[in-house]
Write an enzyme that holds these catalytic residues in place. Structure first.
Site, PDB file in Angstrom:
ATOM      1  N   GLU A   1      -5.287  -8.540   0.867  1.00 16.62           N
ATOM      2  CA  GLU A   1      -5.911  -8.213   2.158  1.00 16.62           C
ATOM      3  C   GLU A   1      -7.385  -7.954   1.929  1.00 16.62           C
ATOM      4  OE1 GLU A   1      -4.305  -4.984   4.545  1.00 16.62           O
ATOM      5  OE2 GLU A   1      -2.256  -5.645   4.139  1.00 16.62           O
TER       6      GLU A   1
ATOM      7  N   GLU B   1       0.798  -1.230   0.000  1.00 18.91           N
ATOM      8  CA  GLU B   1       0.000   0.000   0.000  1.00 18.91           C
ATOM      9  C   GLU B   1       0.832   1.283   0.000  1.00 18.91           C
ATOM     10  OE1 GLU B   1      -2.871  -0.090   3.174  1.00 18.91           O
ATOM     11  OE2 GLU B   1      -3.942  -1.761   2.313  1.00 18.91           O
TER      12      GLU B   1
HETATM   13  C1  FCB Z   1      -4.345  -1.988   5.672  1.00 13.31           C
HETATM   14  C2  FCB Z   1      -2.934  -2.305   6.142  1.00 13.31           C
HETATM   15  C3  FCB Z   1      -2.880  -3.373   7.205  1.00 13.31           C
HETATM   16  C4  FCB Z   1      -4.020  -3.245   8.206  1.00 13.31           C
HETATM   17  C5  FCB Z   1      -5.342  -3.106   7.496  1.00 13.31           C
HETATM   18  C6  FCB Z   1      -6.528  -3.008   8.427  1.00 13.31           C
HETATM   19  O1  FCB Z   1      -4.362  -0.701   5.132  1.00 13.31           O
HETATM   20  O2  FCB Z   1      -2.147  -2.747   5.059  1.00 13.31           O
HETATM   21  O3  FCB Z   1      -1.630  -3.296   7.831  1.00 13.31           O
HETATM   22  O4  FCB Z   1      -3.769  -2.227   9.083  1.00 13.31           O
HETATM   23  O5  FCB Z   1      -5.330  -1.986   6.664  1.00 13.31           O
END
Ligand code: FCB
Length: 426
Positions: free
Chosen positions: A341, A158
């Protein structure tokens, strides 16, 4: 093989911040600065995963996942960011990778999940071009040690969120509030990604990805102002990080009034072909605009949808919308996609809301017409949620931060049953 996994990040779970030669990171500095993290929480101990990794691998084996996305702490490997390699730090990841392989779990390390060595921040961090080169050197060191067992690598996590929260708004480490003057951080991270991709491949890496946080942007109305603001936000959040990697060009950034320090050859490096695109998806974003605060856009609530304990809107079909949007935008330039994620913050062991969230998002991703190769739940464990400290619980497994006791939640048992019913090539 379709990868079904869980995801974590080093500073959020490892603890052991001064052990075995680890150097300080920007998150150590930031979390120890009063007023920065809610209730003064730090990652000093976190989930103590550094000592309890075998128990955590056993939890994953019990869950039935075939992949694990974790991150490597740069300051464990190179305590001052460059120069002397700390073998003891690398030994930890060596042990972790062995434990994963013994359990049939594919290791998928991310090289940078925000814990920059403090020594590099002292020289300008990602505002400076040197950090890109240092990142590639670090990637080479790690790959030399692990590439015999690690086939798939993720360079950055990210870069958008790191730029905006860390350098633009100052709510994450390193805590700089430069607004759009933070834009060079995008370029230096992306250049670091390209250089690291080359270094990883030279060291034998078979597959290299970048993980971008993406959001489908929904204009608040059909008015020209709202449409223009939504387009501007889409450029900042999504296209600034996907376009150069996939097409070798930046989108039009004039709305931000800042020059990106591109040198000849940089874009070719950034557009080094990828084996996959990692996507982190949490929610869509509704944009109107412009804002009264001088920003060219304004955030609006998405009406009529539930929210998580973090207040994030729950819109499963946003994941399908996002994936189909990527395909429409990039066509054949879109490589295979991995959801690296997806998850939600809720309290409690009987987390029916998390089950509904995961179920809804998995179904939505399957409706998308893209080449999908993996899905990783954020997160295996409740952990240090950055500026929120231990207040947001994203885990499939509950962690009692007093005793370090791990207790699988209802969602863990649900996912175990779900995975039993999956063939590995769907
Ligand atoms: C993302 C991050 C991860 C975590 C989630 C909830 O932006 O990559 O580390 O904090 O959010």
């Amino acid at each position: 093989m379709f990868l079904w996994g869980t995801a974590t990040a080093s500073y959020q779970i490892e603890g052991a911040v001064t052990e075995d030669g680890r150097g300080p990171s920007i998150w150590d500095t930031f979390s120890h600065t009063p007023g920065r993290v809610r209730d003064g929480h730090t990652g000093d101990v976190a989930c103590d995963h550094y000592h309890r990794y075998a128990e955590d691998v056993a939890l994953m084996a019990g869950l039935g996942v075939n992949a694990y996305r974790f991150s490597i702490a740069w300051p464990r490997v190179l305590p001052t960011g460059a120069g002397q390699v700390n073998q003891a730090g690398l030994d930890f990841y060596d042990r972790l990778v062995d434990a994963l392989c013994e359990n049939g779990i594919t290791p998928v390390p991310t090289l940078f999940h925000w814990d920059l060595p403090q020594a590099l921040e002292d020289e300008g961090g990602w505002l400076g071009r040197d950090t890109s080169r240092r990142f590639a050197d670090y990637a080479a060191v790690v790959a030399e040690r692990l590439a015999d067992r690690v086939r798939m690598w993720i360079t950055l996590n990210e870069p958008f969120v790191h730029m905006v929260e860390g350098y633009g708004l100052g709510i994450h480490a390193p805590g700089r509030a430069l607004m759009f003057d933070a834009l060079p951080v995008a370029h230096h991270q992306l250049l670091g990604h390209g250089l690291a991709t080359q270094a990883l491949r030279a060291a034998g890496a078979e597959q290299v990805l970048i993980t971008n946080n993406c959001t489908p942007v929904r204009p608040a109305s059909g008015s020209p102002e709202d449409l223009a603001a939504a387009e501007t936000y889409d450029i900042l959040h999504n296209r600034l990080f996907n376009d150069p990697v996939l097409t070798g060009a930046y989108p039009d950034l004039t709305a931000f009034g800042v020059e990106i320090p591109v040198r000849p050859g940089d874009l070719e490096t950034i557009a080094e072909p990828l084996d996959g695109l990692g996507i982190n998806y949490y929610n869509p974003t509704r944009i109107g605009g412009p804002g009264g605060d001088g920003l060219p856009f304004r955030f609006e609530e998405i009406p009529g949808v539930p929210t998580t304990a973090f207040g994030w809107p729950v819109v499963p079909d946003g994941l399908r919308e996002l994936l189909d949007g990527l395909k429409a935008r990039y066509g054949d330039a879109l490589p295979p996609v991995y959801i690296t994620e997806n998850g939600c913050s809720y309290e409690g062991l009987d987390d029916q809301e998390r089950i509904a969230y995961l179920d809804g998002h998995i179904r939505a991703m399957r409706r998308a017409d893209v080449d999908l190769r993996g899905y990783f739940v954020w997160s295996l464990l409740d952990n240090f949620e950055w500026a929120e400290g231990y207040h947001q619980r994203f885990g499939l497994v509950h962690v009692d931060f007093e005793t370090q006791e791990r207790t699988p939640k209802a969602s863990y048992h649900w996912l175990r049953k779900f995975l039993e019913g999956q063939s590995t090539d769907t």
